[in-house]
Design a protein around this motif. Structure first.
Motif, mmCIF file in Angstrom:
data_model
loop_
_atom_site.group_PDB
_atom_site.id
_atom_site.type_symbol
_atom_site.label_atom_id
_atom_site.label_comp_id
_atom_site.label_asym_id
_atom_site.label_seq_id
_atom_site.Cartn_x
_atom_site.Cartn_y
_atom_site.Cartn_z
ATOM 1 N N LYS A 118 71.639 31.675 76.987
ATOM 2 C CA LYS A 118 70.800 31.839 75.801
ATOM 3 C C LYS A 118 70.828 33.281 75.315
ATOM 4 N N ARG A 119 70.804 34.248 76.249
ATOM 5 C CA ARG A 119 70.829 35.661 75.858
ATOM 6 C C ARG A 119 72.151 36.013 75.180
ATOM 7 N N LEU A 120 73.272 35.491 75.701
ATOM 8 C CA LEU A 120 74.563 35.797 75.097
ATOM 9 C C LEU A 120 74.692 35.171 73.712
ATOM 10 N N LYS A 121 74.162 33.961 73.537
ATOM 11 C CA LYS A 121 74.202 33.331 72.213
ATOM 12 C C LYS A 121 73.365 34.117 71.204
ATOM 13 N N GLU A 122 72.200 34.589 71.632
ATOM 14 C CA GLU A 122 71.371 35.392 70.739
ATOM 15 C C GLU A 122 72.078 36.697 70.368
ATOM 16 N N LEU A 123 72.809 37.264 71.330
ATOM 17 C CA LEU A 123 73.539 38.499 71.080
ATOM 18 C C LEU A 123 74.608 38.288 70.012
ATOM 19 N N GLU A 124 75.365 37.201 70.121
ATOM 20 C CA GLU A 124 76.391 36.911 69.122
ATOM 21 C C GLU A 124 75.781 36.593 67.763
ATOM 22 N N SER A 125 74.706 35.792 67.755
ATOM 23 C CA SER A 125 74.075 35.408 66.489
ATOM 24 C C SER A 125 73.503 36.622 65.766
ATOM 25 N N LEU A 126 72.969 37.568 66.507
ATOM 26 C CA LEU A 126 72.377 38.763 65.901
ATOM 27 C C LEU A 126 73.434 39.557 65.132
ATOM 28 N N ALA A 127 74.620 39.738 65.729
ATOM 29 C CA ALA A 127 75.669 40.510 65.055
ATOM 30 C C ALA A 127 76.303 39.730 63.919
ATOM 31 N N LEU A 128 76.298 38.402 64.009
ATOM 32 C CA LEU A 128 76.939 37.574 62.996
ATOM 33 C C LEU A 128 76.160 37.560 61.676
ATOM 34 N N GLN A 129 74.926 38.043 61.679
ATOM 35 C CA GLN A 129 74.106 38.041 60.467
ATOM 36 C C GLN A 129 74.534 39.112 59.457
ATOM 37 N N VAL A 149 81.012 40.359 58.651
ATOM 38 C CA VAL A 149 81.344 40.002 60.033
ATOM 39 C C VAL A 149 81.931 38.586 60.046
ATOM 40 N N MET A 150 83.136 38.447 60.628
ATOM 41 C CA MET A 150 83.826 37.151 60.664
ATOM 42 C C MET A 150 83.621 36.435 62.001
ATOM 43 N N LYS A 151 83.743 37.160 63.110
ATOM 44 C CA LYS A 151 83.593 36.562 64.439
ATOM 45 C C LYS A 151 82.885 37.550 65.352
ATOM 46 N N THR A 152 82.163 36.989 66.335
ATOM 47 C CA THR A 152 81.534 37.833 67.352
ATOM 48 C C THR A 152 81.772 37.204 68.714
ATOM 49 N N TYR A 153 82.094 38.047 69.707
ATOM 50 C CA TYR A 153 82.343 37.568 71.059
ATOM 51 C C TYR A 153 81.587 38.447 72.046
ATOM 52 N N ALA A 154 80.745 37.817 72.857
ATOM 53 C CA ALA A 154 80.078 38.532 73.945
ATOM 54 C C ALA A 154 80.914 38.372 75.201
ATOM 55 N N ILE A 155 81.381 39.470 75.772
ATOM 56 C CA ILE A 155 82.244 39.417 76.951
ATOM 57 C C ILE A 155 81.676 40.316 78.036
ATOM 58 N N GLN A 156 82.343 40.292 79.191
ATOM 59 C CA GLN A 156 81.927 41.083 80.351
ATOM 60 C C GLN A 156 80.467 40.814 80.713
ATOM 61 N N GLY A 169 78.063 39.845 78.982
ATOM 62 C CA GLY A 169 77.094 40.358 78.028
ATOM 63 C C GLY A 169 76.987 41.872 77.998
ATOM 64 N N ARG A 170 77.857 42.563 78.700
ATOM 65 C CA ARG A 170 77.801 44.031 78.671
ATOM 66 C C ARG A 170 78.611 44.619 77.516
ATOM 67 N N GLU A 171 79.410 43.764 76.834
ATOM 68 C CA GLU A 171 80.174 44.237 75.681
ATOM 69 C C GLU A 171 80.131 43.171 74.599
ATOM 70 N N LEU A 172 79.957 43.632 73.349
ATOM 71 C CA LEU A 172 79.950 42.749 72.188
ATOM 72 C C LEU A 172 81.061 43.185 71.245
ATOM 73 N N ARG A 173 82.025 42.299 71.017
ATOM 74 C CA ARG A 173 83.125 42.603 70.105
ATOM 75 C C ARG A 173 82.863 41.915 68.778
ATOM 76 N N VAL A 174 82.899 42.717 67.720
ATOM 77 C CA VAL A 174 82.589 42.245 66.375
ATOM 78 C C VAL A 174 83.848 42.395 65.527
ATOM 79 N N ILE A 175 84.372 41.300 65.006
ATOM 80 C CA ILE A 175 85.573 41.324 64.168
ATOM 81 C C ILE A 175 85.133 41.199 62.718
ATOM 82 N N VAL A 176 85.526 42.196 61.899
ATOM 83 C CA VAL A 176 85.113 42.240 60.494
ATOM 84 C C VAL A 176 86.348 42.096 59.619
ATOM 85 N N GLY A 177 86.120 41.678 58.351
ATOM 86 C CA GLY A 177 87.207 41.552 57.392
ATOM 87 C C GLY A 177 87.585 42.911 56.821
ATOM 88 N N ALA A 178 88.879 43.212 56.801
ATOM 89 C CA ALA A 178 89.335 44.520 56.325
ATOM 90 C C ALA A 178 89.049 44.718 54.840
#
Length: 520
Positions: free
Chosen positions: A443-454, A458-465, A467-476
């Protein structure tokens, strides 16, 4: 003269020679004719002898065939005679049985006629006795009226009132006794049904992990998976949203992600890449996209197979897809598909014990947690969301109510609803079935991704490691390099203000520009 004599002698010699030749040819012809006749006679005799042998063999074969056909014919006749004999014996037995039944029927008819005659005489006697009793009763009533001073109607009313009071008192005590006994019996019966239902369903407690181990044939493949300067592994992590851990573990690579679907896509894509041998960023993205479609097809197939196994028909295709997606979802560490199948079987058994519709209960049990499956999770509780989805796909009102009320979010209006609630509790209460730590982590990792996706762009968000790292992919084309830095800072600040987490979280904003053309 001498010449003439010599000429005559020569002529005689010639004639003699010719005659000798003619006689020799004639004799040779006669000898040849005789030899030819002897040979012909010999050939004819041999042919006649051979024909006689063949004739005898054919006659012998014909006799053997005749004997064989005769034996078979006799066998068929014996079988037919045997069947005819059996049929005749059965017919004889049936005739005997019919005769016995006719005799029994005639005997019973005679007995019935005798009884009818006795009843007629007894009825006449009863009528006479009834008339006598009526006269006696009338006399007694007249005597009672004269003694008591009440008429028959007044006495009857008085007696009725007294009997009413007595009956009320007795009935109340009897009702209380019945209620107490019913409570004890109901409690005992409910315990029996629940225990019997639990015993009749054997379920596996499946615990979902956050990692998948991918086995490789040799450690040399690790270098190819990492690629030059790590470009392959970065491309694979960016395409799948899964953290790929390549360490000293022999012949193994660890795939880490809280979402089982992402892990499955990464595992299958990595398997195909390793099998194919061509590992580079473009090939990785192509294989990941292809694998996603395969996983979607597999999800649909799992849903169809589950409904067939449980004997549930007529579900909407979208509900079937969501059922298949349950395989890749967990509820407090318990696999959602296994949990729903177990609840469906428990509901069917319990409904059958209580005399309700087991198919309807099984359908409600399978769909009760359907609200946990959608990717876009609104703020609604999963029971209410599942009820709205069931209503959307034209499920029966009883099933919709059972789904929406299994956590008491809505009022229960059918008898199936409490069955679903009880069976859900039974399945979740099995020892080792659930772990709240896993659920809170996911639940914490999903909230982390949803928060950045707002954030816009922002196109995609991935919580890895973990939950110690959040990768945010944005449109150029939507976010510049300068704005990417500011976005990273804003997301970090929002996470600090709105979330509770252990340690620290690294926010990485990735902006990529691609120019694609095709040579035709």
């Amino acid at each position: 003269m001498t010449l003439i004599i010599g000429t005559l002698n020569f002529g005689l010699m010639v004639v003699f020679c010719i005659s000798a030749l003619i006689i020799g040819f004639g004799a040779s012809y006669l000898v040849w004719q005789l030899a030819l006749k002897n040979r012909s006679r010999k050939i004819i005799n041999e042919a006649e002898a051979e024909a006689e042998v063949i004739r005898k063999e054919k006659i012998l074969q014909a006799k053997e065939r005749f004997l064989q056909l005769k034996t078979e014919h006799e066998k068929l006749i014996n079988e037919k005679n045997s069947r005819i004999g059996q049929a005749e014996s059965r017919i004889t037995q049936k005739e005997q049985a019919l005769s016995q039944k006719l005799e029994e029927t005639q005997r019973k008819k005679n007995e019935a006629d005798a009884i009818r005659g006795n009843l007629t005489s007894q009825l006449e006697l009863v009528e006479k006795k009834s008339e006598e009793l009526a006269k006696l009763h009338k006399q007694q009533v007249e005597q009672l009226e004269s003694i008591s001073g009440f008429s028959a109607e007044e006495a009857k009313n008085h007696l009725i009132e007294s009997l009413k009071e007595e009956a009320k008192t007795g009935a109340m005590s009897y009702v209380n006794e019945i209620l107490d006994e019913a409570k004890m019996t109901a409690n005992k019966e409910a315990k029996r049904i629940v225990v019997q239902t639990i015993q009749r369903v054997a379920a596996e407690n499946a615990i979902e992990n956050a990692v998948t181990v991918f086995h490789i044939e040799s450690d040399e493949m690790k270098g190819r998976i990492i690629g030059r300067e790590g470009r392959n592994i970065r491309a694979l992590e960016a395409a799948t949203g899964v953290e790929i851990i390549v360490d000293d573990t022999p012949e193994a690579i660890v795939l880490s992600a809280f979402d089982p679907i992402r892990r499955e896509v990464a595992r299958l894509a990595l398997h195909q890449l390793v099998t194919d041998g061509r590992i580079h960023p473009a090939r990785i993205e192509e294989m990941v996209e292809k694998t996603r479609k395969q996983v979607e097809e597999e999800i649909l197939e799992i849903g169809k197979r589950t409904t067939i196994d449980l004997g549930i028909h007529g579900l909407h295709p979208e509900l079937i897809r969501l059922i298949g997606k349950m395989k890749y979802r967990s509820s407090y560490g318990q696999n959602l598909l296994m949990h729903s199948r177990e609840v469906a079987n428990l509901c069917s058994i319990m409904a059958a014990e209580l005399g309700l519709n087991p198919k309807l209960a099984k359908r409600a049990g399978l769909l009760h947690d359907i609200g946990k499956v959608p990717d876009d999770e609104p703020e609604l509780p999963h029971a209410i969301l599942g009820m709205k989805m069931a209503e959307k796909y034209k499920e029966k009102p009883e099933i919709c109510n059972a789904i929406g009320s299994h956590h008491d979010e809505t009022e229960m209006t059918t008898l199936i609803a409490p069955i679903v609630q009880v069976c859900d509790a039974i399945s979740g209460a099995r020892p080792g079935a659930r772990r709240e730590v896993v659920e809170s982590y996911i639940k914490r990792l999903k909230e982390l991704e949803s928060l950045a996706l707002q954030y816009p762009g922002v196109m995609k968000t991935y919580a890895i490691q973990a939950g110690r790292e959040l990768r945010v992919i944005v449109g150029a084309e939507k976010v510049t390099d300068k704005e990417a830095e500011g976005l990273s800072f804003e997301i970090a600040r929002k996470i600090q203000n709105e979330m509770t987490y252990p340690g620290q979280i690294k926010i990485t904003v990735i902006r990529e520009t691609r120019a694609v053309n095709y040579a035709k």
